[in-house]
Design an enzyme around this catalytic site. Structure first.
Site, short mmCIF file in Angstrom:
data_model
loop_
_atom_site.label_atom_id
_atom_site.label_comp_id
_atom_site.label_asym_id
_atom_site.label_seq_id
_atom_site.Cartn_x
_atom_site.Cartn_y
_atom_site.Cartn_z
NE ARG A 3 -0.39 -0.34 -8.50
CZ ARG A 3 -0.74 -1.14 -9.50
NH1 ARG A 3 -2.00 -1.38 -9.75
NH2 ARG A 3 0.16 -1.69 -10.27
CE LYS A 49 0.89 -8.25 -11.55
NZ LYS A 49 2.07 -7.94 -10.73
CE1 TYR A 105 11.20 7.89 5.12
CE2 TYR A 105 10.80 10.17 5.75
CZ TYR A 105 11.18 9.23 4.80
OH TYR A 105 11.52 9.64 3.56
CG ASP A 141 7.75 -12.59 -9.95
OD1 ASP A 141 6.63 -12.49 -9.40
OD2 ASP A 141 8.26 -11.67 -10.61
CB THR A 184 2.32 -7.80 -7.00
OG1 THR A 184 1.60 -8.77 -7.77
CG2 THR A 184 3.47 -7.25 -7.80
CD GLU A 187 14.86 4.94 5.92
OE1 GLU A 187 16.01 4.78 6.33
OE2 GLU A 187 14.53 5.81 5.11
N1 DSN Z 1 2.68 -5.17 -15.01
C1 DSN Z 1 2.42 -6.48 -14.53
C2 DSN Z 1 1.59 -7.25 -15.48
O1 DSN Z 1 0.73 -6.66 -16.09
O2 DSN Z 1 1.75 -8.45 -15.64
C3 DSN Z 1 3.65 -7.22 -14.21
O3 DSN Z 1 4.61 -6.36 -13.78
#
Ligand code: DSN
Length: 478
Positions: A279, A273, A64, A241, A270, A66
């Protein structure tokens, strides 16, 4: 790094897991087989490196932590501090950001942290004024009631869902749609491109607290300098974003007006990607928002995931290597080759092409819905996802589009010639698929027919295309 080390690591891990619950070990092995055999064109997926994957499978998961580096609510966080500080340092250096917060567990979480930071920092709250504090933790219960009423009535201007915006940019099925009074900007119906004059007009009328840039299904560059000017003209905070295209920013394919980091007050992403990490999520911001962003846990987030922050540090270190820039450029070259291949064969693409990592096919030109096309492609070993197109007559469930992206196949080493062959496979499936009918004879948005032999043949061709580019070539589980 010897090939043997990677194989040994994963084989040993599976042996240990198998001794406790063999079905989990089998499922992990089966997932590798499936990923190796399918033509993965989901624009938001990728393949993280073995080092990134291995950094997640250890005892950091048990801790943990925090709070933030050096200011924890739990004792014994010195090693978590090390990996969190490393991940943040790599992120700052990679993106040229003043501040990085690497705890968010996902993109939604990163956006929530950002929304909270902006609200807490920017809301001209009588409750805050009355309490004469900047520290929200010092508010009384009465102050909180007043503040909540205000937070429920703030305004966000973001890209509309059917133009490629994301659910978390103020849409009703997401908490952001409850927190904010939302208005969206779309794209020019003739070109499919963002019309910045219309965005400016909407901002002048609506006077948002937050102007959101970024998308999950827009196949073009966005001029963040212009969006920042629009935000400034109405006193809005400019948030971007960049979840989908963070890898293209990291790899310096998007620079100048197209790099959000120098222009936005706050940037979320994120890490899994095009950035090719584990993730998770991340927030980058200008110094004035840093204190509020660092309150993300426990304000918005559950306990940080130190094992994932360790993996973020590894993946961000990888993204700082020169070969990542080459990878990022190849993602775009491949997307353009895929788009060109589809256009040459007669497909209709939203905006007529791409200059990022994704291509959006309007499958109504093939007489199909997105759902029918997605399933027919899946039958043929091609993994994509259906997606709305601007002014989509089929709504968000059936849709009229298929979104495809190149980050994953580019990681495997496929190049532009193979993208042309991929376009051929996609076009073949879509031209050979016929929309079905309901029992009462009305057109179905889900049913379709595709000759099974043809689907098998395409799946074999897809496997042949992948064969020279094995996924995780160093890993042999047998
Ligand atoms: N789920 C992601 C996507 O496929 O674009 C975005 O949240």
């Amino acid at each position: 790094m010897s090939h043997n080390a990677e194989s040994t690591a994963f084989r040993s891990a599976l042996e240990v897991i198998r001794a406790v619950e063999p079905r989990v070990a089998d499922a992990i092995g089966a997932e590798l087989t499936d990923q190796r055999e399918s033509l993965k064109l989901i624009a938001s997926e990728n393949y993280a490196s073995p080092a990134t994957l291995l950094a997640m499978g250890n005892w950091f998961s048990d801790k943990y932590a925090e709070g933030t580096v050096g200011r924890r609510f739990y004792a014994g966080c010195q090693n978590v501090d090390t990996v969190e500080a490393l991940a943040a340092e790599h992120a700052r250096e990679l993106f040229g950001a003043a501040h990085a917060y690497v705890q968010p567990h996902s993109g939604i979480d990163a956006n929530l942290v950002a929304f909270w930071a902006v609200l807490a920092d920017r809301v001209e709250s009588p409750a805050l004024k009355k309490a004469q504090v900047r520290q929200v933790n010092d508010l009384t219960e009465a102050d909180w009631f007043a503040l909540r009423r205000e937070l429920g009535n703030q305004r966000m201007l973001g890209m509309s869902l059917d133009a490629g915006g994301h659910l978390t940019h103020g849409f009703r099925p997401n908490i952001s749609g409850k927190m904010f009074d939302q208005r969206s900007y779309g794209t020019d119906p003739a070109t499919g491109l963002i019309d910045y004059d219309r965005v400016a007009e909407a901002a002048r009328e609506f006077k948002p607290l937050i102007l959101v840039g970024g998308y999950s299904a827009y196949p073009r560059k966005v001029n963040f300098r212009i969006l920042r000017e629009i935000a400034d003209s109405v006193g809005a905070t400019f948030m971007v974003d960049m979840a989908h295209f963070a890898g293209l920013v990291a790899g310096k394919v998007f620079t100048g007006d197209f790099d959000p980091v120098p222009h936005a007050h706050i940037v979320t992403t994120t890490t899994h990607k095009s950035l090719r990490g584990p993730r998770g999520g991340m927030v980058l911001c200008q110094p004035e928002l840093a204190d509020q962003v660092d309150r993300g846990c426990p304000m918005v987030l559950g306990g940080p995931l130190p094992h994932v922050m360790a993996a973020k540090a590894v993946a961000l270190a990888e993204a700082r290597r020169p070969d990542f820039a080459d990878y990022a450029q190849r993602i775009v070259d491949n997307a353009q080759a895929l788009a060109d291949g589809l256009l040459r064969r007669g497909a209709t693409l939203v905006t007529g092409g791409t200059d990022n990592h994704l291509v959006l096919i309007d499958v109504s030109g093939y007489g199909l819905t997105g759902r029918q096309a997605e399933q027919a492609l899946l039958d043929s070993g091609i993994v994509t996802n259906r997606n709305s197109v601007p002014q989509d007559p089929n709504g968000a469930w059936y849709t009229s589009g298929i979104r495809i992206g190149t980050p994953a196949l580019t990681t495997r080493g496929l190049g532009t010639a193979e993208m042309d062959q991929t376009a051929e496979l996609i076009h073949t499936v879509l031209t050979q698929t016929t929309a079905g009918a309901n029992a009462d004879g009305t057109p179905s948005k889900a049913k379709y027919t595709l000759d099974a032999d043809l689907a098998d043949k395409v799946a074999r061709q897809a496997t042949d295309l992948l064969a020279p580019h094995p996924l995780y070539p160093a890993i042999n589980l047998t």
